[in-house]
Scaffold this motif. Sequence first.
Motif: not given
Length: 252
Positions: A104-107, A114-118, A122-123, A165-169
């Motif tokens: 998450a930090v790298a991308v 943005n949601w694609t990178k997130l 998350g995946t 994904t939600v947790a990372l957001w």
Amino acid sequence: MLHDHFIQCDHDPFLMGLSYVVSVLGSFTALQLAISIPQARTARQRWSAIASAGAAMGGGAIWAMHFIAMLACRMDLAVSYHLGITALSAVIGIVSCMLGLAVAVAVAGRGMFNWTKLALAGTCMGLGVTGMHYTGMAAMQMAARTHYDIALVGASALIAIVASTVALWLAFNLRGKWQMLGSALVMGVAVCGMHYTGMQAATFVPDAQLVAAGGLSGPKLGMGIFAVTTVLLAVVLSTSLLRHRQRALVQI
């Protein structure tokens, strides 16, 4: 084809409750620790924050919840857990959460998503959490074989990916204590939902050729893991809150 009968798994409500509580505490601690990731000024500080937040999420919110919930499963046969495989599942859970935060930090760069990178991060994290769950299931030692419903396995993986994904957001966008608490309560539900969907996917069929070898077992073990995990998370959380308060005073 499965045998004509299978073993029913009845869950202990008390241990189920403990598994949810530790998941909420782990989620809240991870969210609190994640504050330091975008605030880090050096690579060392950033990796330290990623490691601590990942350990709290993977070790507390996910793995401890998973193992306590596994011990909550009551069946009409002896069940123990292979120590090495159980430890491996813990490592997978912690590393996958660290990896998810790192990706998450790298991308995305310092929390600007943005949601694609997130979704990519998350995946990665969700698949790791799924691997942790089924590795933990593989640690079960009993006179029965485990068969899986592929559709429910897929559903559990999807829940894990969405929850991750939600947790990372949340980790990069929430700062208020009440917001974090509400998010931790929701995350606890999501993590438990993934676990019990995964359990629903499993069918245990008796096999007299298998035996429950020595390993981890017993309801007291679940309460012990809850106690140790809770104390460790409470200490980490208290230390983190104290540090943030001291930094705020210095800035004043």
